[in-house]
Design a protein around this motif. Sequence first.
Motif, short mmCIF file in Angstrom:
data_model
loop_
_atom_site.label_atom_id
_atom_site.label_comp_id
_atom_site.label_asym_id
_atom_site.label_seq_id
_atom_site.Cartn_x
_atom_site.Cartn_y
_atom_site.Cartn_z
N TRP A 1 20.46 2.63 -33.13
CA TRP A 1 21.30 3.30 -32.13
C TRP A 1 20.97 4.79 -32.08
N ARG A 2 20.74 5.40 -33.23
CA ARG A 2 20.36 6.82 -33.26
C ARG A 2 19.05 7.03 -32.50
N SER A 3 18.07 6.19 -32.78
CA SER A 3 16.76 6.33 -32.12
C SER A 3 16.86 6.02 -30.64
N PHE A 4 17.65 5.02 -30.28
CA PHE A 4 17.76 4.59 -28.88
C PHE A 4 18.43 5.67 -28.03
N THR A 5 19.47 6.32 -28.58
CA THR A 5 20.12 7.39 -27.82
C THR A 5 19.14 8.52 -27.53
N GLN A 6 18.28 8.82 -28.51
CA GLN A 6 17.28 9.87 -28.28
C GLN A 6 16.23 9.43 -27.26
N TRP A 7 15.82 8.17 -27.35
CA TRP A 7 14.77 7.68 -26.47
C TRP A 7 15.23 7.71 -25.01
N ILE A 8 16.47 7.27 -24.76
CA ILE A 8 17.03 7.33 -23.40
C ILE A 8 17.28 8.78 -23.00
N GLY A 9 17.84 9.57 -23.91
CA GLY A 9 18.13 10.97 -23.62
C GLY A 9 16.88 11.79 -23.33
N GLY A 10 15.73 11.38 -23.89
CA GLY A 10 14.50 12.13 -23.67
C GLY A 10 14.10 12.19 -22.21
N VAL A 11 14.21 11.08 -21.51
CA VAL A 11 13.91 11.07 -20.07
C VAL A 11 15.14 11.46 -19.28
N GLY A 12 16.32 11.04 -19.73
CA GLY A 12 17.56 11.47 -19.07
C GLY A 12 18.43 10.31 -18.65
#
Length: 492
Positions: free
Chosen positions: A141-152
């Motif tokens: 979940w930590r990694s996924f939030t960053q991965w989605i947040g990276g593009v927006g």
Amino acid sequence: MGTKDLRIVLRDVGLLAPVVGVMALLSLPVAIIFREAYAIGPLVLTAVLSLVVGVLLYVPFRRAGETELKHGLIIAALGWFVAACIGAVPFYLISLQLPAGLVSPYSDIANAFFDSVSGFTTTGLTMSLRPELLPHTLQWWRSFTQWIGGVGIIVFVLTLLASNGASAANLYYAEGRGEKIHPSVASSLRTTWWIYSLYTAVGTFLLWGAGMPMWPALNHAMAALSTGGFSISSASIAGYPGIAVELSTVFLMLLGSISFVVHYSIMQKGVGMLWKNHQTRGFLLFALAWAIILFLSNLAAVPLEEAARLSYFQALSAATTTGFQTADLSNWTAAAKLILTGAMFVGATIGSTAGGLKAIRVSVLLRAAGWQMRRASSGPSEIVPFRLGGRSLPTEEADRLVNSAAAMMFLWLCSLVLGVIALVHVLPPSTNLVDIIFEVNSAQSTVGLSTGITQPGMPMAAKLILCFNMWVGRLEIIPVLMLLRGLIFVRD
């Protein structure tokens, strides 16, 4: 903000809220594969909650009107805040369901909210001092939030809806995406996600081949390409020794810090486009300069080989605003910390997943200083060209560009100074001022490097201050100011 404007904002925030629910549903296989049944209920509840919030906001105002840029800015600020609030739910509820013997810092709702904000803003500051002890679902979940947040978040929603038109364009630009790969927003988004997903897959196998186990390789590839910096090791990248791992991580961090438009150009016309793009060229030169300056500073404190290895990695981690660490920065000299602070402040390129003020704005202001001196020393009728990217800009266009960069620099510094002053007043008096400046700048530039200030025992006020700086920094200040202005000046 008038009533009509409010309806438009609430309607579109209602479209953004279910993003977290979709993410929760996509995370269910992780809980199932790793036999963490206690995580399934919280993920499903998160999906239901986000859908309910979305319906309650969207349905009453679905015919509110077309989204203009002024609405898009407010929607971006409010939407990211709502997403972070809902995104804290899995952190918190899964932590409450942990089997006996397992402990998570996220059983404190403030810690859960902090890491949710840090994840979606791709900052990487964390309340988890031992992430290797977290359940696999929370690591994901930590990694996924960053991965989605990276593009927006907005970009993700527009992709799901295959949106085009004026409203989609205004929302796209409101989230800081100033460049499009194709004339169409929808086709630009599809290409962006295709590139991002391809790089993530390649990055995972690259780290795996370099010596990382597959699960850490996947999580670190997602964090590196999103320039987020969450690690599933308390030692960050230092927990996976080997020069091959370091070099592979640096390569992925650099990929994440370069505009998707440039990546597409490279795929179409070859790697030579990397150096032809003036924004990318400027960023790479800045990154190299930071690495050399940091190396020279560290050379006085540690042996040559160690200084070189630590300096190049930490300088690039700061310049790309990723935040991976291979050293304990709390023991570094004040000079080394300030050099890293400068690298974090400047940041990488516009149109990438990286944060910071952005190298192109700093480059414009540096060129503007010389331009103004040449204008001052020239004759009143003489035209002094302003050159950028190999071409001369008309005076009016150059003035607009310089004024825009100067205004952003001013706002960025104001936000940074306010954050530092606020944090000074809530931390113990013994806390080093250089460390405070470093930590606030790391939060606002969405980097995640830490000197040790960020930890579960810090005061609640300090957590909220850093959350605010992360939020402001990810959205580049203007959307947050528009939201605050709209809340203050409400009219019928």
